[in-house]
Design an enzyme around this catalytic site. Structure first.
Site, PDB file in Angstrom:
ATOM      1  N   PRO A  92       0.886  -1.325   0.052  1.00 54.31           N
ATOM      2  CA  PRO A  92      -0.032   0.025   0.011  1.00 54.31           C
ATOM      3  C   PRO A  92       0.844   1.247  -0.055  1.00 54.31           C
ATOM      4  O   PRO A  92       0.488   2.382  -0.295  1.00 54.31           O
ATOM      5  CB  PRO A  92      -0.989  -0.015   1.355  1.00 54.31           C
ATOM      6  CG  PRO A  92      -0.459  -1.282   2.144  1.00 54.31           C
ATOM      7  CD  PRO A  92       0.606  -2.126   1.385  1.00 54.31           C
ATOM      8  N   GLU A 119       1.664  -8.100   7.593  1.00 56.27           N
ATOM      9  CA  GLU A 119       2.035  -6.685   7.592  1.00 56.27           C
ATOM     10  C   GLU A 119       3.103  -6.495   6.813  1.00 56.27           C
ATOM     11  O   GLU A 119       3.692  -5.230   6.726  1.00 56.27           O
ATOM     12  CB  GLU A 119       2.482  -6.150   9.024  1.00 56.27           C
ATOM     13  CG  GLU A 119       1.344  -6.131  10.180  1.00 56.27           C
ATOM     14  CD  GLU A 119       0.094  -5.629   9.941  1.00 56.27           C
ATOM     15  OE1 GLU A 119      -0.035  -4.375   9.801  1.00 56.27           O
ATOM     16  OE2 GLU A 119      -1.126  -6.223   9.753  1.00 56.27           O
ATOM     17  N   ARG A 161      -1.659  -7.637 -21.479  1.00 51.55           N
ATOM     18  CA  ARG A 161      -2.352  -7.177 -22.850  1.00 51.55           C
ATOM     19  C   ARG A 161      -1.418  -6.137 -23.684  1.00 51.55           C
ATOM     20  O   ARG A 161      -2.047  -5.771 -24.748  1.00 51.55           O
ATOM     21  CB  ARG A 161      -3.550  -6.546 -22.590  1.00 51.55           C
ATOM     22  CG  ARG A 161      -3.556  -5.529 -21.308  1.00 51.55           C
ATOM     23  CD  ARG A 161      -4.924  -5.090 -20.872  1.00 51.55           C
ATOM     24  NE  ARG A 161      -5.967  -4.526 -22.024  1.00 51.55           N
ATOM     25  CZ  ARG A 161      -5.801  -3.342 -22.530  1.00 51.55           C
ATOM     26  NH1 ARG A 161      -4.908  -2.475 -22.164  1.00 51.55           N
ATOM     27  NH2 ARG A 161      -6.724  -2.963 -23.649  1.00 51.55           N
ATOM     28  N   ASP A 176      -6.679   3.151 -25.937  1.00 54.21           N
ATOM     29  CA  ASP A 176      -7.075   3.369 -24.477  1.00 54.21           C
ATOM     30  C   ASP A 176      -6.941   4.733 -24.068  1.00 54.21           C
ATOM     31  O   ASP A 176      -5.846   5.411 -24.410  1.00 54.21           O
ATOM     32  CB  ASP A 176      -5.873   2.442 -23.746  1.00 54.21           C
ATOM     33  CG  ASP A 176      -5.982   0.949 -24.039  1.00 54.21           C
ATOM     34  OD1 ASP A 176      -7.140   0.691 -24.596  1.00 54.21           O
ATOM     35  OD2 ASP A 176      -5.398   0.207 -23.330  1.00 54.21           O
TER      36      ASP A 176
HETATM   37  C1  JD2 Z   1      -1.017  -5.804   1.755  1.00 56.27           C
HETATM   38  C2  JD2 Z   1      -1.264  -4.768   4.518  1.00 56.27           C
HETATM   39  C3  JD2 Z   1       0.301  -3.241   5.192  1.00 56.27           C
HETATM   40  C4  JD2 Z   1      -1.561  -3.176   6.468  1.00 56.27           C
HETATM   41  C5  JD2 Z   1       0.778  -7.389   2.031  1.00 56.27           C
HETATM   42  C6  JD2 Z   1      -1.873  -4.721   1.127  1.00 56.27           C
HETATM   43  C7  JD2 Z   1      -1.921  -2.897  -2.053  1.00 56.27           C
HETATM   44  N1  JD2 Z   1      -3.121  -0.986  -3.162  1.00 56.27           N
HETATM   45  C8  JD2 Z   1      -3.056  -1.966  -2.298  1.00 56.27           C
HETATM   46  N2  JD2 Z   1      -3.646  -1.914  -0.970  1.00 56.27           N
HETATM   47  N3  JD2 Z   1      -2.981  -3.281  -0.114  1.00 56.27           N
HETATM   48  C9  JD2 Z   1      -2.046  -3.342  -0.630  1.00 56.27           C
HETATM   49  C10 JD2 Z   1      -1.263  -4.702  -0.164  1.00 56.27           C
HETATM   50  C11 JD2 Z   1      -0.336  -5.131  -0.727  1.00 56.27           C
HETATM   51  C12 JD2 Z   1       0.532  -6.189  -0.386  1.00 56.27           C
HETATM   52  C13 JD2 Z   1       0.326  -6.620   1.241  1.00 56.27           C
HETATM   53  N4  JD2 Z   1      -0.647  -6.285   3.083  1.00 56.27           N
HETATM   54  C14 JD2 Z   1      -1.797  -5.982   3.970  1.00 56.27           C
HETATM   55  N5  JD2 Z   1      -0.243  -4.260   4.535  1.00 56.27           N
HETATM   56  C15 JD2 Z   1      -0.296  -2.607   6.018  1.00 56.27           C
HETATM   57  C16 JD2 Z   1      -2.129  -4.000   5.735  1.00 56.27           C
HETATM   58  C17 JD2 Z   1       0.205  -7.281   3.162  1.00 56.27           C
HETATM   59  C18 JD2 Z   1      -0.943  -3.153  -2.901  1.00 56.27           C
HETATM   60  N6  JD2 Z   1      -0.417  -3.254  -4.018  1.00 56.27           N
END
Ligand code: JD2
Length: 274
Positions: A92, A119, A161, A176
């Site tokens: 994230p 996490e 794609r 696109d």
């Molecule tokens: C992920 C989590 C960190 C709290 C591995 C979340 C992502 N756009 C996106 N939203 N969330 C993710 C994502 C990706 C990988 C993981 N978590 C949960 N992580 C803090 C919760 C664990 C993307 N790309």
């Protein structure tokens, strides 16, 4: 293109057997290899997580299984792959995944993905990988998933794609909305097919007229209106040079004008408010 994916949930990636990506794999245009992270553990419980240093909620993925898995991927390089993959780590806190980044990744011969759970992964794994290969930490949007696998599905589909020969001519992507080169940042308008009337709803008459110039004009007007309604932030990215006098008249009718001081289009004061 070769793609390696290391995950504790290989079954989560089964959609990669289906549709566009599945067909690209069957045709040999895409070589996708899944690797179970737990295969790289050494303890009886196949442990991949541990409590965070410094305290706090949740668990963190241990470095050793990741390094063993990624070392194995790098060690499997063939001459045509290049020395090492570009490692994509969904998180994230990553760089926003955009069509521009999809085009960048589509240029690489070899991608590896490290979707985490819990996490996330011990930071040292990312730093260690970055000493040996390009690493891109990517976010697919401003919401929080429970892990990176869905992000991998999103990124692989958007990249696949773009590969030569993966999309047929009929579904070509040169138009696109976000494709570089064309007028970027214009959303697609509505689309229709037969029957010409359905549940008392006729298809817009212009589309049945056979007047191709008029149809193109109408579609562009619809695209302007749609973009203004759904993504007003994109208006500031429209280029003056991409607009002809018909466009400027259509935009004026929507309350959008060229603003010379800023060198941008903007919603004029008397324009339609949210
Ligand atoms: C992920 C989590 C960190 C709290 C591995 C979340 C992502 N756009 C996106 N939203 N969330 C993710 C994502 C990706 C990988 C993981 N978590 C949960 N992580 C803090 C919760 C664990 C993307 N790309």
């Amino acid at each position: 293109m070769r793609i390696d994916i290391v995950t504790i949930f290989p079954e989560y990636l089964e959609p990669l057997n289906v549709s566009l990506v599945g067909k690209a794999r069957a045709r040999g245009q895409l070589d996708v290899r899944l690797h179970g992270l737990r295969e790289h553990t050494t303890d009886v419980h196949r442990t991949v997580d541990d409590s965070p240093y410094g305290g706090g909620p949740g668990m963190v993925m241990k470095p050793e299984p990741w390094s063993a898995a990624l070392d194995g991927v790098v060690a499997s390089a063939r001459p045509e792959d290049g020395p090492a993959p570009t490692l994509v780590v969904p998180t994230p806190s990553g760089r926003p995944f955009t069509q521009e980044l999809a085009h960048e990744l589509a240029e690489r011969p070899w991608l590896a993905f490290a979707p985490a759970r819990y996490e996330g992964i011990d930071r040292r794994v990312i730093e260690d990988a970055a000493d040996r290969m390009p690493v891109v930490e990517v976010s697919i949007g401003d919401y929080v998933l429970a892990g990176g696998e869905v992000a991998v599905l999103v990124i692989v589909e958007a990249v696949a794609r773009l590969l030569p020969g993966v999309l047929g001519n009929a579904e070509s992507h040169q138009d696109d909305s976000f494709a570089p080169g064309r007028m970027a940042d214009l959303l697609e308008g509505p689309v229709y097919t037969k029957p010409a009337e359905w549940r008392a709803r006729p298809v817009p008459e212009v589309l049945l007229s056979g007047n191709h110039a008029k149809i193109a004009r109408w579609r562009r007007d619809q695209a302007f209106a749609r973009t203004l309604a759904m993504r007003p932030d994109l208006v500031a990215r429209w280029e003056r040079a991409a607009m002809d006098k018909h466009d400027l008249r259509a935009l004026a009718a929507l309350g959008v004008e060229w603003d010379e001081p800023s060198g941008r289009f903007r919603q004029s004061a008397d324009g339609v408010e949210e």
